[in-house]
Design a protein around this motif. Structure first.
Motif, short mmCIF file in Angstrom:
data_model
loop_
_atom_site.label_atom_id
_atom_site.label_comp_id
_atom_site.label_asym_id
_atom_site.label_seq_id
_atom_site.Cartn_x
_atom_site.Cartn_y
_atom_site.Cartn_z
N ASN A 32 -4.26 22.09 -15.30
CA ASN A 32 -3.26 21.11 -14.86
C ASN A 32 -3.68 20.34 -13.61
O ASN A 32 -2.83 19.95 -12.81
CB ASN A 32 -1.89 21.77 -14.64
N ASP A 33 -4.98 20.11 -13.45
CA ASP A 33 -5.39 19.20 -12.39
C ASP A 33 -5.15 17.77 -12.87
O ASP A 33 -4.79 17.53 -14.02
CB ASP A 33 -6.86 19.41 -12.04
N GLU A 34 -5.32 16.81 -12.00
CA GLU A 34 -5.10 15.42 -12.34
C GLU A 34 -6.18 14.58 -11.68
O GLU A 34 -6.47 14.76 -10.49
CB GLU A 34 -3.72 14.95 -11.90
N ASP A 35 -6.76 13.68 -12.44
CA ASP A 35 -7.80 12.80 -11.91
C ASP A 35 -7.79 11.53 -12.75
O ASP A 35 -8.34 11.49 -13.85
CB ASP A 35 -9.17 13.48 -11.97
N VAL A 80 0.86 -1.18 0.00
CA VAL A 80 0.00 0.00 0.00
C VAL A 80 0.90 1.23 0.00
O VAL A 80 1.85 1.31 0.78
CB VAL A 80 -0.93 0.04 1.23
N LYS A 81 0.61 2.17 -0.85
CA LYS A 81 1.38 3.40 -0.92
C LYS A 81 0.41 4.57 -1.02
O LYS A 81 -0.47 4.58 -1.88
CB LYS A 81 2.31 3.40 -2.13
N VAL A 82 0.58 5.54 -0.15
CA VAL A 82 -0.28 6.73 -0.14
C VAL A 82 0.62 7.97 -0.17
O VAL A 82 1.60 8.04 0.58
CB VAL A 82 -1.20 6.77 1.10
N SER A 83 0.30 8.92 -1.03
CA SER A 83 1.03 10.18 -1.11
C SER A 83 0.04 11.33 -1.01
O SER A 83 -1.05 11.28 -1.59
CB SER A 83 1.79 10.29 -2.44
N ALA A 84 0.44 12.36 -0.29
CA ALA A 84 -0.40 13.55 -0.14
C ALA A 84 0.46 14.79 -0.33
O ALA A 84 1.67 14.78 -0.06
CB ALA A 84 -1.07 13.58 1.24
N GLY A 85 -0.16 15.87 -0.80
CA GLY A 85 0.59 17.10 -1.02
C GLY A 85 -0.34 18.28 -1.15
O GLY A 85 -1.56 18.17 -0.95
N ARG A 91 -3.43 17.21 -3.35
CA ARG A 91 -2.86 16.01 -3.93
C ARG A 91 -3.13 14.81 -3.02
O ARG A 91 -2.87 14.84 -1.83
CB ARG A 91 -1.35 16.19 -4.11
N LEU A 92 -3.67 13.72 -3.62
CA LEU A 92 -3.88 12.48 -2.89
C LEU A 92 -3.75 11.32 -3.88
O LEU A 92 -4.56 11.17 -4.79
CB LEU A 92 -5.25 12.44 -2.22
N ASP A 93 -2.70 10.53 -3.70
CA ASP A 93 -2.46 9.36 -4.54
C ASP A 93 -2.51 8.11 -3.67
O ASP A 93 -2.11 8.14 -2.50
CB ASP A 93 -1.08 9.41 -5.19
N ALA A 94 -2.99 7.03 -4.27
CA ALA A 94 -3.01 5.76 -3.54
C ALA A 94 -2.76 4.62 -4.52
O ALA A 94 -3.28 4.62 -5.64
CB ALA A 94 -4.34 5.57 -2.83
N GLU A 95 -1.92 3.67 -4.08
CA GLU A 95 -1.66 2.46 -4.85
C GLU A 95 -1.85 1.26 -3.92
O GLU A 95 -1.39 1.27 -2.78
CB GLU A 95 -0.23 2.45 -5.40
N LEU A 96 -2.53 0.24 -4.43
CA LEU A 96 -2.78 -0.97 -3.66
C LEU A 96 -2.47 -2.17 -4.53
O LEU A 96 -2.97 -2.27 -5.67
CB LEU A 96 -4.23 -1.02 -3.19
N MET A 97 -1.62 -3.07 -4.06
CA MET A 97 -1.31 -4.30 -4.77
C MET A 97 -1.43 -5.48 -3.81
O MET A 97 -1.00 -5.41 -2.67
CB MET A 97 0.11 -4.24 -5.35
N LEU A 112 -4.68 -1.61 -7.81
CA LEU A 112 -5.58 -0.46 -7.90
C LEU A 112 -4.74 0.81 -7.78
O LEU A 112 -3.79 0.89 -7.00
CB LEU A 112 -6.63 -0.48 -6.79
N LEU A 113 -5.13 1.82 -8.53
CA LEU A 113 -4.39 3.08 -8.55
C LEU A 113 -5.35 4.25 -8.66
O LEU A 113 -6.31 4.21 -9.45
CB LEU A 113 -3.42 3.12 -9.73
N THR A 114 -5.14 5.30 -7.86
CA THR A 114 -5.89 6.54 -8.02
C THR A 114 -4.93 7.71 -7.81
O THR A 114 -4.06 7.66 -6.92
CB THR A 114 -7.08 6.63 -7.04
N ARG A 115 -5.04 8.73 -8.63
CA ARG A 115 -4.22 9.92 -8.52
C ARG A 115 -5.09 11.14 -8.76
O ARG A 115 -5.72 11.26 -9.82
CB ARG A 115 -3.07 9.89 -9.54
#
Length: 509
Positions: free
Chosen positions: A120-123, A72-77, A81-87, A102-105
């Motif tokens: 320049n947003d990201e979804d 599990v990896k979560v990044s915030a900024g 900014r909120l990213d999450a990866e789950l394997m 699973l991936l969300t950015r």
């Protein structure tokens, strides 16, 4: 080529898990839980095939393993900014394993847009599922499926011409690295599904491989190309596209004490539907006409209509687009009631070139018919009358190839490698263009060249074949390898979608 639609193919081949991704939008796999990315420079026509003249990029996702794994990896900024990866990897039995990702950015835009949504947003979200089955000691089956979607405001494009920004936003000064003001939403949108089935079966010292792939996506790219909210500069584009792609590859690889070799065959079929819509208004076309006249420069128009002296015309030489663009607002303001004169001249010249001039009972000498066109064009300039053009193109592209490649171990330190590939491409391409932009009784397009025709509904077919190959000699040393290499490849022929009309055969090699 400056043809950005689906009539042409790229020169860099991108593969995802052994399956060719024919379009850039379909090549954007989720870069998460990858085994490796292979970067192969130079022509790769022998092993990778067509459209690899510049090289090949191979993205390989991590296959399932027979162990419990998880991550599990979560990044915030800032900018939310909120990213999450789950394997998670699950060994179901001794010979069956499942792996899911699973991936969300997400992130808000960081380019301030005073006239629309920030840019320049990201979804984006993605999911990948893979299943490995070791059916026997000699046979393995690997199934992969991936789904991804994104919907975000794409990159900012801002005008560099101060009057364009400042005339539309009183009290503000253009900052090339500051806020932008666009009146059309820059949108990047894509939904994609891909799946593949890879079977490997050992036969003594040989391995038979079958890779079956399917990839489909829908995209839309909307752009504010003028980078402003100034009604005299409106230039927007909308580019929706649908694509589906099937591929099948068979390979047989083997080795002996002194050689290793590969032979194979492939077949692909792609269907594409693309629409390009150019969105202007008549006033923005008037601005464009002035820019063309200044770039020319059109000395006759500038001296007779705009009152330029020979010295002022000579001074235009060498000026860049920004410098010329600075002049246009004042030139248009000087015309007063005759604002529209440049566009009227442009239309007159365009119709004259196409042999489509209306019958005024006048000679075709320069400027004679401009007042008649200006009577129609000028009022439409004043009210920013909408002007839109659209080109719909579609294609069905099939390709088949056979190939062979082998390496001979001359000594423990020297190898000689050679290979050949024969490719046959068959393509059918259709285009539909119907302009409803009327000026003095003539229907035509200014953004897309259509040979002076108001309607084009045409289908063309063509085929191409190619024999590509490679020859490599390599010599191994203690800590290095040296090699000369000769390799060839080819980019498939295509169709020029921006130069299409009756009696024009637009396919190219």
């Amino acid at each position: 080529t400056n043809d950005w639609t689906v009539g042409s193919d790229p020169a860099i081949a991108i593969y995802v898990d052994g399956v060719y991704a024919a379009r850039g939008a379909g090549a954007e796999a989720a870069l998460v839980d990858l085994a490796r990315i292979e970067i192969l420079k130079g022509p790769q026509g022998t092993l990778f095939g067509r459209n690899a003249t510049g090289g090949a990029i191979h993205i390989v996702s991590q296959a399932p393993v027979y162990e419990h794994e998880g991550r599990v990896k979560v990044s915030a900024g800032n900018y939310n900014r909120l990213d999450a990866e789950l394997m998670y990897n699950l060994p179901i039995t001794d010979n069956l394993a499942l792996r899911g990702v699973l991936l969300t950015r997400t992130r808000d835009g960081f380019i301030d847009n005073i006239a629309n949504d920030d840019l320049n947003d990201e979804d984006r979200q993605a999911a990948r599922l893979s299943l490995l089955w070791d059916a026997s000691a000699d046979t393995s089956v690997l199934w992969r499926a991936e789904y991804s979607e994104l919907e975000q405001n794409s990159a900012a494009q801002g005008t560099l011409v101060p009057p364009v920004f400042e005339n539309a936003n009183p009290g503000r000064t253009l900052d090339e690295f500051g806020k932008v003001a666009t009146d059309f939403l820059n949108l990047e949108k894509r939904e994609m599904f891909a799946t593949s089935l890879e079977i490997n079966h050992g036969i003594g010292d040989m391995t038979f491989t079958s890779i079956t792939g399917w990839r489909e996506f829908e995209t839309e790219l909307d752009e504010d190309l003028d980078g402003s909210n100034n009604l005299d500069y409106v230039f927007n584009s909308r580019n929706p596209e649908e694509n589906d792609f099937f591929s099948q590859e068979f390979r047989l690889t083997g080795f002996t004490e002194a050689t290793k070799w590969t032979v194979g065959a492939t077949f692909t079929r792609e269907h594409v539907d693309h629409t390009t819509e150019a969105i202007f208004n008549v006033s923005s076309l008037e601005t464009f006409a002035w820019m063309e006249i200044l770039r020319g420069p059109n000395e006759a128009f500038l001296s007779v209509i705009a009152g330029f002296s020979p010295e002022e015309i000579a001074a235009l030489d060498g000026q860049n687009n920004v410098e010329l663009g600075m002049m246009v607002p004042d030139l248009r303001a000087q015309q007063g009631a005759n604002d529209g004169i440049a566009g009227a001249s442009f239309v007159w010249d365009f119709l004259n070139q196409q042999g489509a001039l209306p019958d005024y009972g006048l000679s075709e000498s320069p400027f004679v018919g401009i007042p008649q066109i200006l009577a129609d064009w000028g009022p439409r300039v004043a009210i920013h009358d909408p002007w839109a053009e659209q080109v719909q193109s579609s294609g069905t592209y099939e390709s088949a190839a056979i190939f062979a490649d082998g390496t001979w171990n001359i000594t423990d330190r020297m190898n000689l490698t050679g290979g050949l590939r024969y490719t046959q491409d068959d393509k059918e391409f259709s285009i539909f263009t119907q302009y409803q932009n009327q000026i003095v009784g003539a229907d035509f397009g200014l953004a897309f060249y259509n040979n002076g025709n108001a309607l084009i509904d045409a289908t063309q077919e063509d085929d191409w074949s190619n024999l590509s190959g490679r020859l490599v000699f390599d010599s191994q040393y203690d800590t290095a390898m040296a090699y000369p290499s000769v390799a060839t490849g080819f980019t498939s022929g295509g169709f020029n979608t921006l130069n299409f009309g009756p009696d024009i055969y637009t396919s190219y090699d």
